[in-house]
Write a protein that holds these residues in place. Structure first.
Motif, short mmCIF file in Angstrom:
data_model
loop_
_atom_site.label_atom_id
_atom_site.label_comp_id
_atom_site.label_asym_id
_atom_site.label_seq_id
_atom_site.Cartn_x
_atom_site.Cartn_y
_atom_site.Cartn_z
N ILE A 151 26.21 2.21 33.30
CA ILE A 151 25.52 0.95 33.00
C ILE A 151 26.37 0.16 32.01
N LEU A 169 15.38 1.75 38.05
CA LEU A 169 16.19 0.83 37.26
C LEU A 169 15.56 0.54 35.90
N LEU A 190 23.94 -4.03 41.35
CA LEU A 190 23.85 -2.58 41.52
C LEU A 190 24.84 -2.20 42.60
N PHE A 201 16.88 -8.72 40.34
CA PHE A 201 16.66 -8.33 38.94
C PHE A 201 15.73 -9.31 38.23
N LEU A 216 17.64 5.11 41.34
CA LEU A 216 19.07 5.24 41.18
C LEU A 216 19.57 6.54 41.81
N ASP A 220 25.89 5.63 40.75
CA ASP A 220 25.58 4.20 40.82
C ASP A 220 26.17 3.47 39.62
N VAL A 222 25.55 -0.06 37.42
CA VAL A 222 24.70 -1.22 37.13
C VAL A 222 25.48 -2.12 36.17
#
Length: 325
Positions: A151, A169, A190, A201, A216, A220, A222
């Motif tokens: 992230i 998320l 994403l 979002f 998720l 992944d 973000v």
């Protein structure tokens, strides 16, 4: 770039098949009661009408709201804690090896990867029955290292986030402290297996739409860009197509000027403005040849992640086709 091309292809099919017509989805609502001077109120100048672009063959994405909670699946490198009431010599806290196994006194090697803590506990009990009449065993994961997501961007604590089971998320964003005040929510992305996962979002974080709270998966990514670093895409029949950073509010004509202006083959009566980024694209058609609208449309302020696509005229398409031979 592959996703961007797919979005543009969808837009072209969308408009060609007549899903959007110039009259029904006009960018500026005309006021038939206005004086003939062509004056249009400020509200009507900015009242854009966007049509959602259909997504065909899009994979089903389960949201946190829609899917039942699943117990965590142990993976290699996770730290496992095992305790046996009857014999402290068996107690251990160890990292699952690359082959997914842990080693216990009496029990020997046991494959932990691929099992839930409850399943591993049953396996340990079964192994210990030869040595202990009724083993009292507890198993828990004390360190989550095998499954993680990344992230980054405009968040308070960017970095690597461990997945401890089904994680949406919202949970992940909360875990990293939330977004900064400069986060571009609409431009959030994403990325999964080198492809963009469509997530709105803005609906998730501002409207509480839990259908967008996508579960998720390991690896992944973000990312939330900064509002201070606005990007727009100008593609098609312009002299310098590409991605442009804009540090202030810029109009359509200013951004097109950055791209070197329109080419001679530009079809100006159907310039497409795609808004919502790659996650939730919606499109409008701009008729820059309409004398009553041209000046207002050219002055239209663009937003971050906007895509301006200028298609070639039919004559240009025919000429290019024959030039191939």
């Amino acid at each position: 770039m592959k996703t961007l091309l797919l979005v543009l292809a969808g837009v072209l099919v969308f408009f060609i098949t007549g899903c959007v017509t110039t009259g029904e989805h006009s960018l500026i609502k005309e006021d038939h009661h206005s004086p003939q001077t062509g004056a249009v109120s400020e509200e009507k100048k900015t009242n854009l009408s966007f049509q959602e672009i259909p997504r065909e063959g899009e994979p089903l994405l389960y949201s946190y709201k829609e899917k039942n909670w699943k117990e965590y699946i142990i993976g290699a490198d996770d730290i496992i804690e095992v305790k046996v009431l009857q014999d402290e010599r068996i107690n251990t806290t160890q990292e699952s090896q690359p082959d997914g196994k842990i080693t216990l006194f009496y029990a020997g090697d046991i494959r932990a990867a691929g099992l839930t803590p409850a399943q591993l506990r049953e396996e340990v009990i079964e192994r210990l029955r030869k040595y202990i009449q009724t083993p009292q065993v507890t198993v828990r994961v004390s360190g989550y290292k095998s499954k993680k997501v990344y992230i980054f961007g405009e968040i308070k604590l960017p970095g690597i986030f461990p997945l401890k089971g089904d994680t949406g998320l919202l949970d992940a964003i909360a875990h990293v402290g939330g977004l900064t005040t400069d986060a571009d929510i609409r431009g959030g992305l994403l990325l999964r297996n080198n492809s963009f996962v469509p997530v709105d979002f803005e609906a998730l974080l501002k409207k509480g739409d839990l259908s967008q709270n996508v579960l998720l998966q390991p690896e992944d990514i973000v990312f939330f860009p900064s509002l201070l670093d606005k990007k727009v895409f100008v593609l098609g029949e312009v002299n310098r197509p590409g991605v442009y950073n804009i540090r202030r509010e810029m109009s359509l004509v200013e951004v097109v000027s950055l791209a070197g202006g329109f080419t001679n083959d530009a079809k100006l009566d159907s310039v497409m403005l795609i808004r919502g980024g790659l996650n939730n694209p919606k499109a409008s058609k701009l008729d820059l040849e309409d004398p009553e609208k041209t000046s207002m449309l050219l002055a239209l302020p663009l937003e971050t992640q906007d895509i301006v696509y200028v298609s070639p005229t039919r004559i240009a398409k025919v000429e290019r086709f024959f030039n191939r031979f």
